[in-house]
Design an enzyme around this catalytic site. Structure first.
Site, PDB file in Angstrom:
ATOM      1  N   LYS A 268     -45.847 -16.043  22.861  1.00  0.00           N
ATOM      2  CA  LYS A 268     -45.552 -17.323  22.219  1.00  0.00           C
ATOM      3  C   LYS A 268     -46.528 -17.564  21.064  1.00  0.00           C
ATOM      4  O   LYS A 268     -47.684 -17.170  21.156  1.00  0.00           O
ATOM      5  CB  LYS A 268     -45.749 -18.473  23.225  1.00  0.00           C
ATOM      6  CG  LYS A 268     -44.701 -18.605  24.290  1.00  0.00           C
ATOM      7  CD  LYS A 268     -45.048 -19.767  25.227  1.00  0.00           C
ATOM      8  CE  LYS A 268     -44.087 -19.878  26.382  1.00  0.00           C
ATOM      9  NZ  LYS A 268     -42.734 -20.301  26.003  1.00  0.00           N
ATOM     10  N   ARG A 342     -36.322 -18.025  34.853  1.00  0.00           N
ATOM     11  CA  ARG A 342     -35.039 -17.751  35.524  1.00  0.00           C
ATOM     12  C   ARG A 342     -35.136 -16.503  36.388  1.00  0.00           C
ATOM     13  O   ARG A 342     -34.407 -16.358  37.359  1.00  0.00           O
ATOM     14  CB  ARG A 342     -33.942 -17.641  34.450  1.00  0.00           C
ATOM     15  CG  ARG A 342     -34.172 -16.531  33.471  1.00  0.00           C
ATOM     16  CD  ARG A 342     -33.443 -16.748  32.155  1.00  0.00           C
ATOM     17  NE  ARG A 342     -34.006 -17.846  31.368  1.00  0.00           N
ATOM     18  CZ  ARG A 342     -33.543 -18.244  30.188  1.00  0.00           C
ATOM     19  NH1 ARG A 342     -32.490 -17.638  29.660  1.00  0.00           N
ATOM     20  NH2 ARG A 342     -34.103 -19.239  29.542  1.00  0.00           N
TER      21      ARG A 342
HETATM   22  N1  BES Z   1     -41.789 -22.317  30.168  1.00  0.00           N
HETATM   23  C1  BES Z   1     -40.916 -22.143  29.070  1.00  0.00           C
HETATM   24  C2  BES Z   1     -40.084 -23.372  28.770  1.00  0.00           C
HETATM   25  C3  BES Z   1     -40.804 -24.630  28.323  1.00  0.00           C
HETATM   26  C4  BES Z   1     -40.832 -24.975  26.997  1.00  0.00           C
HETATM   27  C5  BES Z   1     -41.364 -25.502  29.239  1.00  0.00           C
HETATM   28  C6  BES Z   1     -41.463 -26.132  26.591  1.00  0.00           C
HETATM   29  C7  BES Z   1     -42.001 -26.650  28.859  1.00  0.00           C
HETATM   30  C8  BES Z   1     -42.041 -26.980  27.527  1.00  0.00           C
HETATM   31  C9  BES Z   1     -39.953 -20.989  29.343  1.00  0.00           C
HETATM   32  O1  BES Z   1     -40.423 -19.968  30.144  1.00  0.00           O
HETATM   33  C10 BES Z   1     -39.627 -20.378  28.036  1.00  0.00           C
HETATM   34  O2  BES Z   1     -40.474 -19.797  27.442  1.00  0.00           O
HETATM   35  N2  BES Z   1     -38.380 -20.519  27.624  1.00  0.00           N
HETATM   36  C11 BES Z   1     -37.931 -19.994  26.401  1.00  0.00           C
HETATM   37  C12 BES Z   1     -36.626 -19.307  26.672  1.00  0.00           C
HETATM   38  C13 BES Z   1     -36.148 -18.446  25.558  1.00  0.00           C
HETATM   39  C14 BES Z   1     -37.041 -17.251  25.355  1.00  0.00           C
HETATM   40  C15 BES Z   1     -34.748 -17.992  25.902  1.00  0.00           C
HETATM   41  C16 BES Z   1     -37.745 -21.169  25.444  1.00  0.00           C
HETATM   42  O3  BES Z   1     -37.347 -22.238  25.884  1.00  0.00           O
HETATM   43  O4  BES Z   1     -38.026 -20.984  24.252  1.00  0.00           O
HETATM   44 MN    MN Z   2     -41.434 -18.452  29.031  1.00  0.00          MN
END
Ligand code: BES
Ligand code: MN
Ligand code: ZN
Length: 488
Positions: A268, A342
């Site tokens: 990230k 997931r």
């Molecule tokens: N933990 C994150 C989602 C999240 C985002 C939680 C903001 C709390 C605040 C999750 O694991 C994630 O990284 N999701 C990605 C999914 C994508 C790669 C399909 C996202 O939401 O960008």
């Molecule tokens: Mn994630």
């Protein structure tokens, strides 16, 4: 927190503070206030005529009194009287108590009887009393100016002991969840969650089973293992069971427990990684719920699963393009290592389904897409059963946590779950990301099981304190789930 019922505190012994919740209409018609306040009416009248206080929602006014057995008067505006409900009262009480406790008051008097039509006031009073003092400040050095929270006694004109106690217990379940969720990734990793679960089990006489990395292998938990593979802190599946003798229903809660989500090899960017210590909130909530059901001695068999891993990049990480096999045998092509929640839920949902519970509820900080769609104050609810969805929405109403039901049927998005080389892919296109994730989870829920999925991304963490919320972890989901189990 001590509580006592007092009918006439204005002439009773001295109190440090009086908290008065007032609507805009109350301010126009002071005779609507209880007669025991008559000594204070001229003062309040003066404040209103100066427009220092008008009953507007979200306004708090503090006044020091002299020549009175009440030292400090706190007024909180409720806005228009037709919009007053239990949630507003609960939030206002929590806000008022928090302020009062920081102002070195030891006790507070409240007048609640006049809001009787709002419902379970003693319960809400207990919740507010139990949560108002919570802050996550254990890492701050306390200097000589540090003022600890001083409020320890409430006098209320309305007080039903049993309901108040229940409210306190629901509050302590939330505080417990917040306390763990607030800890940074350097203090809590999957094994830490397992230790917390074990001590909770000891305290409340719950069954506790923990699967370490070897057991996870022999149990074919390929998805959870893949997510945990990049970290030196190995993954864990944690299973707590609360089983009262004559339970007629069996409910399973499943929580996402990513103790830190760096994104993995699909790392990230900095501003997205910040607050990802909160990615274990679903799991912390499950701990809170287990504590809650045990303390409330609810007559329902409740299983709590925490699927815990740390998502880190390293030489041993799972990679984009990897194909892994989940517990139910389905193969998953990894399109993005940051879509890890997931995956850990997939395996845990399989294990939960094997118990054949009446209902499975999972909660997860799953997708940024959900937070984009609904904002930071409303969670997404996905459900394969209308009756269950309506019950949860009713509990959401009771508890003050808002949800919005999202679609779980979408043939076009379902089409994008297909992978070229495996049964499923873990990540589709950007649009509809929250629905994609929910449809993915559905692939791992046993047939004929009523299932709800709560996407609590965004609502898990507050920048500011307000109402019952402190800065940081919110434990969003605990109150709704406890209300749901209480009403089964
Ligand atoms: N933990 C994150 C989602 C999240 C985002 C939680 C903001 C709390 C605040 C999750 O694991 C994630 O990284 N999701 C990605 C999914 C994508 C790669 C399909 C996202 O939401 O960008
Ligand atoms: Mn994630
Ligand atoms: Zn995540």
């Amino acid at each position: 927190m001590q509580i006592k019922k007092c009918e006439n505190f204005c002439s009773d012994s001295a109190v440090d503070s009086l908290l008065l919740l007032m609507s805009e209409e109350d301010c126009g018609e002071l005779s609507s206030l209880p007669s025991q306040l008559s000594n204070l009416i001229p003062t309040i009248k003066e404040l209103i005529s100066r427009k220092d206080f008008t009953g507007k929602k979200g306004k708090l006014f503090r006044l020091s009194l002299f020549d009175s057995n009440i030292k400090n008067l706190y007024l909180i505006g409720l806005g228009k009287s037709e919009k007053i409900n239990l949630n507003l009262i609960r939030d206002s009480l929590a806000w008022g108590f928090r302020t009062i406790g920081r102002d070195r008051n030891k006790n507070v008097a409240v007048i609640l009887d006049r809001f009787k039509k709002c419902g379970k006031l003693s319960f809400a009073l207990g919740e507010a009393a139990g949560i108002c003092g919570y802050v996550f400040d254990k890492y701050k050095t306390k200097d000589e100016n540090y003022e600890p929270f001083s409020l320890s006694e409430i006098c209320s004109d309305l007080y039903e002991p049993e309901e108040f106690e229940k409210g306190l217990k629901v509050a302590s379940a939330q505080v417990y969840s917040r306390e763990i969720a607030n800890e940074p990734g350097c203090a809590v990793w999957p094994e830490t969650l397992a230790e917390k679960a074990e001590s909770l089990a000891k305290e409340y006489n719950l069954e506790c089973e923990i699967w370490d990395e070897n057991k996870l292998k022999s149990e074919r938990m390929g998805a959870l293992l893949a997510v945990g593979s990049g970290s030196k802190n190995p993954p864990r599946l944690i299973h707590l069971t609360y089983k009262p003798a004559n339970a007629t229903k069996k409910i399973a809660f499943v929580g996402k427990g990513i103790t830190f989500d760096s994104g993995g090899l699909d790392i990230k960017p900095d501003n997205f990684m910040l607050t990802m210590k909160g990615d274990k909130t679903g799991a912390c909530n499950v701990l809170g719920i287990m504590k809650g059901v045990a303390e409330l001695k609810l007559n329902v068999e409740v299983h709590g699963f925490l699927s815990a891993a740390e998502n880190m990049p390293s030489g041993s990480s799972y990679r984009p393009d990897d194909i892994i096999t989940a517990r139910n045998g389905k193969t998953i092509e990894i399109n993005n290592t940051d879509a890890e929640g997931r995956l850990v839920l997939a395996d845990a949902l399989c294990v939960a389904s094997e118990l054949k519970p009446d209902v499975i509820i999972d909660m997860a900080t799953l997708t940024g897409a959900c937070a984009v769609a609904l904002g930071k104050w409303r969670a997404g609810l996905f459900c394969n059963d209308d009756e269950l969805a309506n019950k949860i929405l009713k509990s959401s109403d009771n508890s003050g946590e808002s949800y919005w039901r999202m679609p779980l049927e979408d043939e076009h998005i379902a089409e994008t779950l297909k992978s070229k080389f495996a049964d499923l892919t873990n990540c589709g296109e950007r649009y509809g990301g929250a629905i994609f994730a929910a449809l993915f989870l559905k692939e791992f829920v046993g047939e004929k099981i009523s299932w709800a999925h709560m996407d609590i991304a965004g609502v898990d963490f507050n920048d500011k304190e307000y109402g019952v919320y402190s800065k940081g972890a919110s434990a969003f989901g605990v109150r709704t789930c406890l209300d749901y189990v209480m009403n089964l």
